[in-house]
Design a protein around this motif. Structure first.
Motif, PDB file in Angstrom:
ATOM      1  N   GLY A 349     -44.248 -36.336-109.483  1.00  0.00           N
ATOM      2  CA  GLY A 349     -45.121 -34.412-109.765  1.00  0.00           C
ATOM      3  C   GLY A 349     -45.336 -33.424-108.813  1.00  0.00           C
ATOM      4  O   GLY A 349     -45.857 -32.640-108.307  1.00  0.00           O
ATOM      5  N   MET A 350     -45.376 -34.285-108.058  1.00  0.00           N
ATOM      6  CA  MET A 350     -45.265 -33.137-106.046  1.00  0.00           C
ATOM      7  C   MET A 350     -44.511 -32.859-105.992  1.00  0.00           C
ATOM      8  O   MET A 350     -42.949 -32.793-106.401  1.00  0.00           O
ATOM      9  CB  MET A 350     -45.553 -34.640-105.337  1.00  0.00           C
ATOM     10  CG  MET A 350     -46.462 -35.092-105.443  1.00  0.00           C
ATOM     11  SD  MET A 350     -47.742 -34.531-104.871  1.00  0.00           S
ATOM     12  CE  MET A 350     -48.464 -35.969-106.721  1.00  0.00           C
ATOM     13  N   PRO A 351     -44.423 -30.822-105.681  1.00  0.00           N
ATOM     14  CA  PRO A 351     -44.030 -29.495-105.149  1.00  0.00           C
ATOM     15  C   PRO A 351     -42.984 -30.569-104.300  1.00  0.00           C
ATOM     16  O   PRO A 351     -44.165 -31.250-102.721  1.00  0.00           O
ATOM     17  CB  PRO A 351     -44.676 -28.998-105.769  1.00  0.00           C
ATOM     18  CG  PRO A 351     -45.875 -28.953-105.951  1.00  0.00           C
ATOM     19  CD  PRO A 351     -45.894 -31.297-105.851  1.00  0.00           C
ATOM     20  N   ILE A 352     -41.699 -30.397-103.736  1.00  0.00           N
ATOM     21  CA  ILE A 352     -41.277 -30.578-103.111  1.00  0.00           C
ATOM     22  C   ILE A 352     -40.636 -29.419-102.045  1.00  0.00           C
ATOM     23  O   ILE A 352     -40.122 -28.795-102.637  1.00  0.00           O
ATOM     24  CB  ILE A 352     -39.573 -31.363-103.352  1.00  0.00           C
ATOM     25  CG1 ILE A 352     -39.880 -32.679-104.256  1.00  0.00           C
ATOM     26  CG2 ILE A 352     -38.345 -31.428-101.597  1.00  0.00           C
ATOM     27  CD1 ILE A 352     -38.283 -32.775-104.492  1.00  0.00           C
ATOM     28  N   GLU A 353     -41.355 -29.563-100.196  1.00  0.00           N
ATOM     29  CA  GLU A 353     -41.112 -28.308-100.047  1.00  0.00           C
ATOM     30  C   GLU A 353     -38.973 -28.596 -98.607  1.00  0.00           C
ATOM     31  O   GLU A 353     -38.995 -29.472 -98.703  1.00  0.00           O
ATOM     32  CB  GLU A 353     -41.563 -27.677 -98.829  1.00  0.00           C
ATOM     33  CG  GLU A 353     -43.083 -27.284 -99.089  1.00  0.00           C
ATOM     34  CD  GLU A 353     -44.241 -28.000 -98.269  1.00  0.00           C
ATOM     35  OE1 GLU A 353     -43.924 -27.284 -97.149  1.00  0.00           O
ATOM     36  OE2 GLU A 353     -44.733 -27.681 -98.411  1.00  0.00           O
ATOM     37  N   VAL A 374     -36.254 -36.122-108.657  1.00  0.00           N
ATOM     38  CA  VAL A 374     -36.081 -35.117-108.638  1.00  0.00           C
ATOM     39  C   VAL A 374     -36.308 -33.750-109.745  1.00  0.00           C
ATOM     40  O   VAL A 374     -34.512 -34.564-110.346  1.00  0.00           O
ATOM     41  CB  VAL A 374     -35.058 -34.395-107.450  1.00  0.00           C
ATOM     42  CG1 VAL A 374     -35.438 -32.545-107.598  1.00  0.00           C
ATOM     43  CG2 VAL A 374     -35.298 -34.863-106.275  1.00  0.00           C
ATOM     44  N   LYS A 375     -36.634 -33.490-110.078  1.00  0.00           N
ATOM     45  CA  LYS A 375     -36.411 -31.900-111.346  1.00  0.00           C
ATOM     46  C   LYS A 375     -37.056 -30.921-110.831  1.00  0.00           C
ATOM     47  O   LYS A 375     -37.274 -30.888-109.708  1.00  0.00           O
ATOM     48  CB  LYS A 375     -37.741 -32.413-112.121  1.00  0.00           C
ATOM     49  CG  LYS A 375     -37.206 -33.550-113.000  1.00  0.00           C
ATOM     50  CD  LYS A 375     -38.510 -34.276-114.356  1.00  0.00           C
ATOM     51  CE  LYS A 375     -38.003 -34.942-115.964  1.00  0.00           C
ATOM     52  NZ  LYS A 375     -38.914 -35.607-115.613  1.00  0.00           N
ATOM     53  N   VAL A 412     -37.941 -31.911 -95.061  1.00  0.00           N
ATOM     54  CA  VAL A 412     -37.906 -32.217 -96.523  1.00  0.00           C
ATOM     55  C   VAL A 412     -39.528 -32.907 -96.780  1.00  0.00           C
ATOM     56  O   VAL A 412     -39.404 -33.797 -95.283  1.00  0.00           O
ATOM     57  CB  VAL A 412     -36.721 -32.938 -96.956  1.00  0.00           C
ATOM     58  CG1 VAL A 412     -37.891 -33.053 -99.557  1.00  0.00           C
ATOM     59  CG2 VAL A 412     -35.534 -32.453 -97.647  1.00  0.00           C
ATOM     60  N   ARG A 413     -40.865 -32.487 -97.237  1.00  0.00           N
ATOM     61  CA  ARG A 413     -41.370 -32.864 -97.441  1.00  0.00           C
ATOM     62  C   ARG A 413     -42.565 -32.225 -99.079  1.00  0.00           C
ATOM     63  O   ARG A 413     -41.801 -31.727 -99.304  1.00  0.00           O
ATOM     64  CB  ARG A 413     -42.624 -32.628 -96.704  1.00  0.00           C
ATOM     65  CG  ARG A 413     -42.932 -31.095 -96.598  1.00  0.00           C
ATOM     66  CD  ARG A 413     -44.380 -30.740 -95.238  1.00  0.00           C
ATOM     67  NE  ARG A 413     -43.517 -30.675 -93.675  1.00  0.00           N
ATOM     68  CZ  ARG A 413     -44.388 -31.538 -92.518  1.00  0.00           C
ATOM     69  NH1 ARG A 413     -45.451 -31.846 -92.700  1.00  0.00           N
ATOM     70  NH2 ARG A 413     -43.757 -32.065 -91.902  1.00  0.00           N
ATOM     71  N   TRP A 414     -42.979 -33.846 -99.344  1.00  0.00           N
ATOM     72  CA  TRP A 414     -43.546 -33.865-100.418  1.00  0.00           C
ATOM     73  C   TRP A 414     -45.424 -34.458 -99.880  1.00  0.00           C
ATOM     74  O   TRP A 414     -45.018 -35.183 -98.342  1.00  0.00           O
ATOM     75  CB  TRP A 414     -43.043 -34.302-101.319  1.00  0.00           C
ATOM     76  CG  TRP A 414     -42.825 -35.250-101.178  1.00  0.00           C
ATOM     77  CD1 TRP A 414     -43.811 -36.183-101.906  1.00  0.00           C
ATOM     78  CD2 TRP A 414     -41.193 -35.612-100.890  1.00  0.00           C
ATOM     79  NE1 TRP A 414     -42.602 -37.482-101.862  1.00  0.00           N
ATOM     80  CE2 TRP A 414     -41.533 -37.206-101.617  1.00  0.00           C
ATOM     81  CE3 TRP A 414     -40.482 -35.295-100.831  1.00  0.00           C
ATOM     82  CZ2 TRP A 414     -40.404 -38.299-101.315  1.00  0.00           C
ATOM     83  CZ3 TRP A 414     -38.895 -36.435-100.665  1.00  0.00           C
ATOM     84  CH2 TRP A 414     -38.715 -37.195-101.144  1.00  0.00           C
TER      85      TRP A 414
END
Ligand code: AMP
Ligand code: GLY
Length: 433
Positions: A349-353, A374-375, A412-414
């Protein structure tokens, strides 16, 4: 031509992508994920109902659990052409003791093993198979304890001491950790060498080998920490020279596929051999799987040239397979990025940047990422699984492929994201045991 891919992981994203490159292919995935939606349509619902509605010309089943439960049989009875073995034949993966017995009859090299049905038998088998008295630095010292059924990679313990072996057999027979009323265990000797994976398309006693690959199962660099579904894969791998691949074909696939056919098992699908290559270059089977590997599929499929769809269709309709698959000489790497806590206590549920699903790595159309978990939430992406994505690279050399894969990954990071930094770099170390 309508093709339905069943599953929702990175493997299915790679399958849907590769099949969408075939002429006249119209690809659908059920349930799919936001990666597979790039190559066609995602369809919600029970796979049998989806198939009845869609009437696909070909169905490819990705994961093992539905095959073990008979999805392949049911779809075939409903008249569909399916890549995926019958439940009976899927026991090469869903029952380790079945696989061992079949390997014995086929004369396929594998670790010596004993089957146990209760704690007492298991203790006896540990004493008989286990090598606890060897000098403490022998890589063969110990025993491997395996729960018989599907355990999502968690039913295998490599035990270096008698105490570890006792705990492992108690987990199976006393604590019933693998959820069976009458559990069965396979106790086997430790194999030494380097691991690799070879997959083949199998039909009617014949097979075509896919390019060889190497997975990285442990969560941490240097193969440290618990085993996962796989943290990265490369194809080709220095572990599988053409000479060793030849041995794998002759000593493992040939007898195994012929024995399956002779014994009347309807094997139409992918047969995956998890291998240990001994220091002298001789392959043994660690396990068989009844489907494409994940992440092996992501590394292998971009290297398959030529008419993969024709081959899969021939497989699904039970034709004899002839010739060879044409393989691209490039190297492909897939580096998995995972959620915090995976594989023990995953936080999602972590936002992905920084994630883009539109970018490709080169003119072959290989995407930067095959999506595992990924959702979309509104207009952002969030993590939705233990393994989140497999970052891809292709190059003339493995080093070049890895550089591209890591470059994409680093955009990419989260929160809590982790990945291995040593995918494809094992050859610099000694033996992996
Ligand atoms: P499996 O689920 O049977 O593939 O086992 C998972 C992992 O356990 C393998 O990828 C190996 O790393 C290890 N393993 C399984 N069997 C053996 C064996 N006989 N000798 C050494 N390692 C093994
Ligand atoms: N990558 C290991 C597997 O698919 O079983």
């Amino acid at each position: 031509m309508k093709i339905l891919v069943v599953g929702s992981g990175g493997r299915e994203d790679a399958l849907a992508w590769r099949l969408s490159q075939e002429r006249d292919a119209d690809v659908f995935t059920t349930p799919g994920n936001c990666g597979t939606a790039r190559w066609g349509e995602n369809l919600e619902g029970d796979p049998e109902e989806v198939a009845a509605r869609l009437e696909p010309d070909l169905i490819v089943v990705g994961p093992e659990a539905p095959l073990a439960e008979g999805l392949g049989d049911r779809l075939r009875s409903a008249g569909f052409a399916v890549v995926g073995p019958s439940a009976e034949a899927a026991r090469v993966e869903s029952s380790k003791s079945f696989a061992k017995e079949l390997m014995k009859r086929a004369g396929v090299p594998t670790a010596r093993s004993l089957k146990a049905r209760n704690l007492e038998e298991a203790r006896k088998a540990v004493a008989e198979v286990g090598r606890f008295s060897e000098s403490s630095d022998s890589p063969r010292r110990g025993v491997v304890v395996k729960a018989d059924g599907l355990a999502a990679g968690k039913g295998v313990t490599v035990c270096r001491t008698e105490e570890e072996a006792e705990n492992a057999v108690r987990e199976i027979f006393v604590e019933h950790r693998f959820g069976e009323d009458s559990p069965v265990a396979v106790i086997e000797e430790i194999l030494v060498g380097r691991e690799a994976s070879m997959l083949a398309v199998v039909s009617s006693g014949t097979f075509l080998l896919l390019p060889g690959a190497e997975d990285h199962k442990a969560v941490g660099d240097g193969d440290s920490g618990p085993n996962t579904g796989g943290m990265g894969a490369i194809s080709p791998t220095p572990v599988l020279t053409s000479e060793i691949e030849e041995k794998v074909s002759e000593r493992i696939f040939q007898p195994m596929v012929e024995t399956l056919f002779r014994e009347g098992l309807d094997y139409r699908g992918i047969l995956y051999a998890g291998l240990m290559i001994s220091p002298s270059g001789d392959p043994s089977v660690v396990e068989f799987n009844c489907r494409f590997g994940d992440p092996e599929a992501q590394a292998v499929l971009p290297r398959v040239r030529g008419p993969l769809l024709d081959v899969l269709q021939a497989c699904a309709t039970g034709e004899r397979l002839v010739g060879r698959l044409e393989v691209d000489s490039s190297a492909v790497a897939c580096v998995i990025a995972a959620s915090e806590g995976y594989p023990v206590a995953t936080r999602t549920g972590m936002p992905i940047e920084g994630l883009s699903l539109d970018d490709t790595v080169d003119e072959t159309g290989l995407p930067e990422v095959f999506v595992s978990g990924v959702k979309r939430r509104g207009d952002i992406f969030v993590t939705a699984g233990g393994r989140v994505g497999g970052f891809m690279g292709r190059g003339e050399t493995l080093g070049a492929a890895l550089e591209i894969a890591y470059r994409s990954l680093e955009k990419v990071r989260w929160e809590g994201m982790h990945f291995r930094r040593d995918i494809g770099r094992r050859e610099k170390r000694g033996l992996v045991v």
